[in-house]
Design a protein around this motif. Structure first.
Motif, mmCIF file in Angstrom:
data_model
loop_
_atom_site.group_PDB
_atom_site.id
_atom_site.type_symbol
_atom_site.label_atom_id
_atom_site.label_comp_id
_atom_site.label_asym_id
_atom_site.label_seq_id
_atom_site.Cartn_x
_atom_site.Cartn_y
_atom_site.Cartn_z
ATOM 1 N N ARG A 1 0.833 -1.211 0.000
ATOM 2 C CA ARG A 1 0.000 0.000 0.000
ATOM 3 C C ARG A 1 0.866 1.258 0.000
ATOM 4 N N MET B 1 2.326 1.674 -3.414
ATOM 5 C CA MET B 1 1.292 2.126 -4.359
ATOM 6 C C MET B 1 0.978 3.601 -4.146
ATOM 7 N N ALA B 2 0.961 4.052 -2.890
ATOM 8 C CA ALA B 2 0.712 5.465 -2.603
ATOM 9 C C ALA B 2 1.825 6.324 -3.194
ATOM 10 N N ARG B 3 3.086 5.872 -3.036
ATOM 11 C CA ARG B 3 4.200 6.628 -3.631
ATOM 12 C C ARG B 3 4.093 6.642 -5.148
ATOM 13 N N GLU C 1 1.331 6.445 -6.902
ATOM 14 C CA GLU C 1 0.246 7.364 -7.271
ATOM 15 C C GLU C 1 0.733 8.802 -7.233
ATOM 16 N N LYS D 1 3.797 9.807 -7.682
ATOM 17 C CA LYS D 1 4.689 9.995 -8.827
ATOM 18 C C LYS D 1 3.899 10.136 -10.125
ATOM 19 N N ILE D 2 2.831 9.358 -10.241
ATOM 20 C CA ILE D 2 2.000 9.441 -11.454
ATOM 21 C C ILE D 2 1.343 10.813 -11.529
ATOM 22 N N ASP D 3 0.846 11.309 -10.383
ATOM 23 C CA ASP D 3 0.260 12.655 -10.364
ATOM 24 C C ASP D 3 1.301 13.697 -10.755
ATOM 25 N N SER E 1 1.876 13.593 -14.456
ATOM 26 C CA SER E 1 0.835 14.252 -15.252
ATOM 27 C C SER E 1 1.014 15.761 -15.199
#
Length: 117
Positions: free
Chosen positions: A22, A25-27, A29, A31-33, A36
């Motif tokens: 988790r 996955m939070a990290r 997310e 990085k994905i933000d 973008s």
């Protein structure tokens, strides 16, 4: 009993791994933000660069036109200067010819005056 402890230990280990997943996955997310946002910034920069390139091309085109106009004007000016120099040369020739003719006329008048005496 031993099996229950082993199961509890495995369960705790699974929970820790689950929590680790988790967190990862939070990290991801985050990085994905961020990616973008970077992509959006890059697209804005690209758009701005395209506009700047269009303005530069337009300015370059105007400069080329001005150079062509200046080249034509310079050729016309050089021709005009050559014509004026030629006119001045002929003016000097006429002036010298007129002075020579006047001197010849005065000398002729002087001889004529002396010859009458």
């Amino acid at each position: 009993m031993k099996e229950i402890r082993e199961l509890k230990d495995e369960f705790r280990e699974a929970r820790r791994e689950s929590q680790d997943l988790r967190d990862r996955m939070a990290r991801m997310e985050g990085k994905i933000d961020a990616m973008s946002t970077v992509k959006e910034t890059a697209e804005n920069a690209r758009s701005l660069a395209d506009k700047a390139m269009d303005h530069a091309r337009s300015a370059h085109h105007r400069i080329d036109e001005m150079r062509e106009d200046n080249t034509e004007d310079r050729k016309d000016t050089e021709k005009d200067i050559a014509d004026v120099k030629d006119d001045i040369k002929w003016l000097w020739r006429y002036a010298i010819t007129a002075l020579v003719a006047a001197l010849v006329g005065m000398v002729g008048a002087l001889f004529s005056f002396i010859g009458k005496k």
